[in-house]
Write an enzyme that holds these catalytic residues in place. Sequence first.
Site, PDB file in Angstrom:
ATOM      1  CE  LYS A  47      50.641 -11.843 -45.581  1.00 25.93           C
ATOM      2  NZ  LYS A  47      52.097 -12.001 -45.443  1.00 25.93           N
ATOM      3  CB  THR A  87      52.227 -15.708 -43.715  1.00 22.12           C
ATOM      4  OG1 THR A  87      52.320 -15.113 -45.010  1.00 22.12           O
ATOM      5  CG2 THR A  87      52.665 -14.688 -42.690  1.00 22.12           C
TER       6      THR A  87
END
Length: 372
Positions: free
Chosen positions: A217, A274
């Site tokens: 991620k 994120t």
Amino acid sequence: MPIESSEPNPLNSDRPSTIFQAVTVVGGGAWGSALAMTAHAAGRDTTLWVRETDAVAAIHRDRRNPFLPQHPLPDAIKATDDLAEALSGTQLVIVVVPSQFLRPMCRQIGAHLPPGVPIVVCSKGIENDTGALMTQVIEQELPGRPLAALSGPSFADEVAAGQPTAVTIASADLAGVTADSAPQTLAARVAITLATPSFRPYLSEDLVGVEVGGAVKNVLAIACGIAQGRGMGSNPRAALIARGLAEIKRLATALGGQRETVTGLAGIGDLTLTCSSEQSRNFSFGKALGEGRTAEELLSNRTSVVEGVVNARSVAALATRLGVDMPICQAIDRVLHGGLPIDDAIELLMVRPLRAESAALEKLIKLPHPSA
């Protein structure tokens, strides 16, 4: 020795879980400080090991860590730069150091930590030289140690502020448990140790899936930041998140993880967070790249590690070795480490051969793009 909790056990009210009363957090950055504050809020005797001597001095002087200055550390949290002192008498170690520093850190921990004391790894990444996940690094350096991984959508500032946060804690001993044995698994014991009214852990047996989600991620967040810096709208970000999730699934399953994990907190939850906020170091780094600044310039002015920069290389190398298709991560690696211009990377991603979206068909259908 661990002590018995007198609080009701939500996993199985007939049997209490064994909590860890003495907790040491190794790594005094923002996330480590927030986790130390969480352990303290849960009623644990908490020690925070901070590498930087000046940061320890600042904490002793005014109870503020320069890496998370907006939130004063409670007086009861002990801060030290002496690792032997930090680990003395501890019952649980939570490791929060940058992924590429984990192996040497394990060697230092092993010199002071008695056998049998569990380690929870919060570092997110894949080791460059070996392609090892973080728990695999610990297993190699500290064989036989009980291990868990903690991951999920959790900005340090919001955790320290007591905002509601949910994370995943994974340990392999959850596989095949019964209702009677579940409370004594490591993931359950860590969850009971850290749970507060604002910090809610969920449990998983899938260490691989949880760790892959946390590593990849950060690379995808750089991609989303680049799109933002290029002045693009919501469509590109949504596409990057959705197709990035497909890349996480491919790598996780290739390593033996579960696709289901990728749709949970440690997968899409952490990915969405994120990739959507400048609170993310990786997103803000990518945004600055998209605006025209160079990686060298950005990295030279930072005191904190941008994990996605390091892990773009390790994720891309591991994907190549395993034959896993991860075009977004590989494009970011080429931008950061291969000199590929950003606009060329975007064009290459968009005019790749057309594929099916479902896993059942994606290997069967490959159509040439008319604009290629």
